[in-house]
Design an enzyme around this catalytic site. Structure first.
Site, mmCIF file in Angstrom:
data_model
loop_
_atom_site.group_PDB
_atom_site.id
_atom_site.type_symbol
_atom_site.label_atom_id
_atom_site.label_comp_id
_atom_site.label_asym_id
_atom_site.label_seq_id
_atom_site.Cartn_x
_atom_site.Cartn_y
_atom_site.Cartn_z
ATOM 1 N N GLY A 243 73.808 73.729 -66.578
ATOM 2 C CA GLY A 243 73.249 74.544 -65.057
ATOM 3 C C GLY A 243 72.647 73.737 -64.399
ATOM 4 O O GLY A 243 73.615 72.541 -63.792
ATOM 5 N N THR A 244 71.468 73.618 -64.623
ATOM 6 C CA THR A 244 70.519 72.097 -64.202
ATOM 7 C C THR A 244 70.507 72.101 -62.602
ATOM 8 O O THR A 244 70.976 72.435 -61.672
ATOM 9 C CB THR A 244 71.245 71.081 -64.594
ATOM 10 O OG1 THR A 244 70.343 70.027 -65.474
ATOM 11 C CG2 THR A 244 72.121 70.230 -63.829
ATOM 12 N N THR A 245 69.376 70.917 -62.565
ATOM 13 C CA THR A 245 69.011 70.259 -61.092
ATOM 14 C C THR A 245 68.791 68.910 -61.653
ATOM 15 O O THR A 245 67.740 68.694 -62.706
ATOM 16 C CB THR A 245 67.832 70.954 -60.538
ATOM 17 O OG1 THR A 245 68.284 72.275 -60.101
ATOM 18 C CG2 THR A 245 67.441 70.084 -59.167
#
Length: 217
Positions: A18-20
């Site tokens: 997912g992430t940033t």
């Protein structure tokens, strides 16, 4: 054996970060940062994964996309850089690491689903940040990626300034991650940071309750 109709949905979903992720250059080095949430479908399967992967002593990459694919690329590059440094007797260049990531990503583009930001320091180029995606290799003063990036483009464009100090860059990364984690359902957990300069790499973990908050939180 469990009836397929009774299996939870996340068992058949691909595990994704997912992430940033974010990386930024400062005079003399770079700062990388990421959140720590990993999900399979709508289920969070890991709350504290470190998505900043070591490629060499002063070179890291930030991972996004399929967790397995991104980690596989990072491990392949880590091995090749170790062999290269032994053969030539010196540390590899950041651009060389980024080129390896780009080549692997492009060669297996039909099989792998991952996006890596490569950043680090070497004696020839100093601090460097590279974006690698679908055969592209581009050096940038800063880069953001992952599902949370769409929520913070306006923030980073407004807050970024040239010639920021190391401390300013660290705070810039923390603020960006905190903002993305508060808005993106696929980003969350803790914030991981690594600061790299001529002296080496310094890793840091910031717990969720220690992150800055914004007016609507």
């Amino acid at each position: 054996m469990l009836d397929e109709s009774l299996e939870p949905g996340w068992l058949s979903e691909e595990v994704k970060t997912g992430t940033t992720i974010i990386a930024i250059e400062f005079d003399g080095g770079v700062v990388l940062g990421s959140d720590s949430r990993v999900s399979a479908g709508e289920t969070v399967v890991n709350r504290v994964m470190n998505k900043l992967s070591l490629l060499h002593d002063k070179i890291y990459c930030a991972l996004s996309g399929s967790a397995a694919d991104a980690q596989t690329i990072a491990e392949m590059v880590n091995y090749q850089l170790d062999v290269h440094s032994i053969e030539v007797g010196e540390d590899p260049q950041v651009r060389s690491a980024a080129t390896l990531v780009k080549n692997i990503s492009y060669k297996y583009k039909e099989d792998l689903s991952a996006h890596l930001i490569v950043a680090g320091w070497d004696k020839r180029g100093g601090g460097q940040v590279y974006v690698t995606l679908n055969g592209l290799l581009s050096r940038q003063p800063f880069a953001v990626g992952g599902s949370g990036s769409s929520y913070v483009y306006g923030f980073v464009d407004a807050e970024y300034r040239k010639a920021m100090s190391k401390e300013d860059c660290q705070q810039f990364v923390v603020n960006t991650l905190s903002l993305a984690m508060s808005r993106d359902g696929s980003s969350g957990g803790v914030a991981y940071l690594v600061t790299i300069d001529e002296k080496g790499a310094e890793e840091k973990c910031i717990l969720g309750n220690e992150l800055p908050t914004f007016y609507d939180q």
